[in-house]
Structure formats: C-alpha cells, structure tokens
Design an enzyme around this catalytic site. Sequence first.
Site, PDB file in Angstrom:
ATOM      1  N   HIS A 295      25.276   4.026  13.951  1.00  0.00           N
ATOM      2  CA  HIS A 295      25.930   5.426  13.581  1.00  0.00           C
ATOM      3  C   HIS A 295      25.297   6.324  15.057  1.00  0.00           C
ATOM      4  O   HIS A 295      24.223   6.254  15.282  1.00  0.00           O
ATOM      5  CB  HIS A 295      25.506   6.128  12.572  1.00  0.00           C
ATOM      6  CG  HIS A 295      26.716   7.131  12.135  1.00  0.00           C
ATOM      7  ND1 HIS A 295      26.611   8.336  12.956  1.00  0.00           N
ATOM      8  CD2 HIS A 295      27.559   7.305  11.151  1.00  0.00           C
ATOM      9  CE1 HIS A 295      27.309   9.288  12.301  1.00  0.00           C
ATOM     10  NE2 HIS A 295      27.977   8.694  11.424  1.00  0.00           N
ATOM     11  N   ASP A 336      29.086   3.183   5.610  1.00  0.00           N
ATOM     12  CA  ASP A 336      30.571   2.240   5.174  1.00  0.00           C
ATOM     13  C   ASP A 336      29.879   1.033   4.783  1.00  0.00           C
ATOM     14  O   ASP A 336      30.637   0.348   3.756  1.00  0.00           O
ATOM     15  CB  ASP A 336      31.266   1.992   6.390  1.00  0.00           C
ATOM     16  CG  ASP A 336      31.703   3.307   6.862  1.00  0.00           C
ATOM     17  OD1 ASP A 336      32.328   4.209   6.263  1.00  0.00           O
ATOM     18  OD2 ASP A 336      31.771   3.769   8.349  1.00  0.00           O
TER      19      ASP A 336
END
Length: 391
Positions: A295, A336
């Site tokens: 990320h 996710d």
Amino acid sequence: MSPQAVARTPEWIAAEEARERLGVRSQTLYAYVSRGRLQVRPDPQDPRRSLYRAADIAALSDRKRRSRKVAEVAAGAIAWGEPVLASAITTVSGGRLFYRGRDAVELADTETLEAVARLLRGGHGAALKRTDRPAPPQGADMRSRAFLALAARAGEEPPARGRNPLALAVEAATLLDVLTDAVAGQVGGGAIANRLALAWGQGPGGPGADLIRRALVLLADHELNASTFAARVAASTGASLAASALAGLSALSGPRHGGAAAAVQSLAREAAQIGPRAAVQARLAEDRAIPGFGHNLYPDGDPRATALLERFEPPAELSRLQGAVGAMTGLAPNVDFALVAMSRAMRLPDDAPFALFAVARCAGWIAHAIEQGQTGALIRPRARYVGVEAG
C-alpha cells in the site's frame, strides 16, 4: 535612435527566434500580440517582416515555465501526491490511521460503526434517525440493491446546501441504515454489524458479528481516496448527502478501489490451480500487479490488515499465498487481502468484501460531504489541455 540601431539592438528579435524561445507556432505569437502581451514593430531592414520585443518574450517564457511547474505540482497531487484539500476528519501518519486524532485500530477494539460515524461527522451523543424507511429493492444482488437504494434516496432528498445541521445529522444516520437495509435485503433494527452478521448466517453478537464490527470501523474512512474525493466533489455543488454517497459508491465500484477484492480472489484461484509460488512468479514475470499486497500509504504494512488478520485464522490456501508473496516480494497484505481472507474464513457471500467496504465507507463519505458543504467552496479544477492548439 536610428532605424539601423533598432535593427542591431538585442531588444528586438525576429519572429523565428521569438517562436523558438517560446516554443509556439505563428498563430500563438500573433495571439500574444493581439492581446497586448507582446509588442511588435516593423523590421527597418525589411518592412514586410516584424520584430518582437525581447523583454516581452522573456516575460512570457518565464510565465510559461512557472505555469508548467504549478501544473506539474497539481498533476502530481492527483496521484498519491501532496495534499490538496484541508480536512479535520482523517489522516494517515507514521504508518497509522487516525479518525479525528484517534487511532482507528484502537477504536476497532471497542466501537461500533455508528459511533465512529458520529465521530467522523464531529457529532456527539445518541444518533437521531428516521425509522420509517422503505423496504429495500428486491430481486437483485447486494451491489445492485445498494445502488438502487442510494439512487432512490438521492432522487428524493433536497440539496444539502442551506439545510439545518440537525436535519443533516438525521439524514446522515438514516443513510447508513438505508444502505445496510439494502445490503442485508431487509429493513432491520439494532447494530449495523449485527444486522449484516444475521443476513450472512452469523449469530448476532457472536465472534462473527464482532469481526464484522471491527472491519466496519477500520474501513469507515481513509482520507481523500478516490470515492471520498468523488463524494466531496458532489457535495461541493450542494447536492444531497444521498447524492454524495451515491457518487462515492460509484467510484468505489471500480476494480482499482472497492472492487479490488475481486482481483485478490482471482489471484487466489490462480494460486489454487498452479501453486502460490508459481502464481506469484507468473505475475512478476509478466510485470502484473500482486493484488491484496502493499500500500502506497503504508510502506511498512497496512495496520488495518494486521488488526483484522490477527483476529481469525485465514484459510490455509490464503496463508500459503501470503507467505509466498512475502518471501518473493517483501510485500505485506493490505486490507483487501484481509477482507477476502475474512470472508472465506466466515463463509460469507463472494461480494461481502465490497458490501462491507460500501457500508463502512458511507460513514466517511457523509462526514466529508458535510465538511465540504461547510466550506461553501465548489471543487472545480482546471484541465491541462494537450489537444490540438487553437488558432
């Protein structure tokens, strides 16, 4: 000064040199003259030609350079760049996520989505909301019901601009219930986490419901992500809270945002077919992304993923995939991946990750819509034109 002296002075230059210094075509040069930004005079040596004032050329060139720098900064801010909007709601700092100064991971230990939604809006006390909610759309999947419910609400609610703050607070709390009803497939009461747990075959108040509660809190907001920006743009026009939430939901539906779980599930299927290491190696060899890992805002790992993954035992195949990605790329799982692992571990519907994202993030969209409305500013950036140059 004689015409011969004017011709020799560097204060005046020919059209060819003027165009070269500015990097423009003849039409643009003429436009500068017509707008009074560039002085011109006949060439004493050849009256059919023109000379252009070098100082004006230098000033125009400097302005273009400065404009390009501003444009480059603005363009860079669009994609993970410098902050472009002031907000008191959420920030990512030092690898941690904070809601109005409070650590989101710590809030997930004790708080409900409803409480966090009030915190994000800057409100206090018990939530006021309408109880006369219509039945959610029937005969559609969860995602379609969510869109239909918010669209219907957006078609009925008045613009948010100028509305009483208490009326907005009631609408904000009601919208969360409307979206939850749509996802659950029925009008319900009680905590949102319990309602979703019951709809998905989990006992209300049990371990499954608590895990859903934690996920909702951790997903409630994430600064100025794509869907939140979309919601703020809508809100800046004075649109209703429902319309702003619908704009956010539309942006969330893309595969590079709330739809990222589908990409994680695709990678998991590849890993099940050919093995985790082979699946990861194939993606690396083809220069394809490894969905569910890494990320930009969390170089040392997504704390939301960590907070979820430590609360349950991921399925063995996903644990092996996580290990293979970590060993081969050094990337840590993001939220996710955690949502997909959680959904599989709890045997939730395939679209549960998106549904959780939508219900939770609606709290953030609403908070940002209210905050944007309070500024009174319209979000209207300019485009940097790169098409055919106008004459």
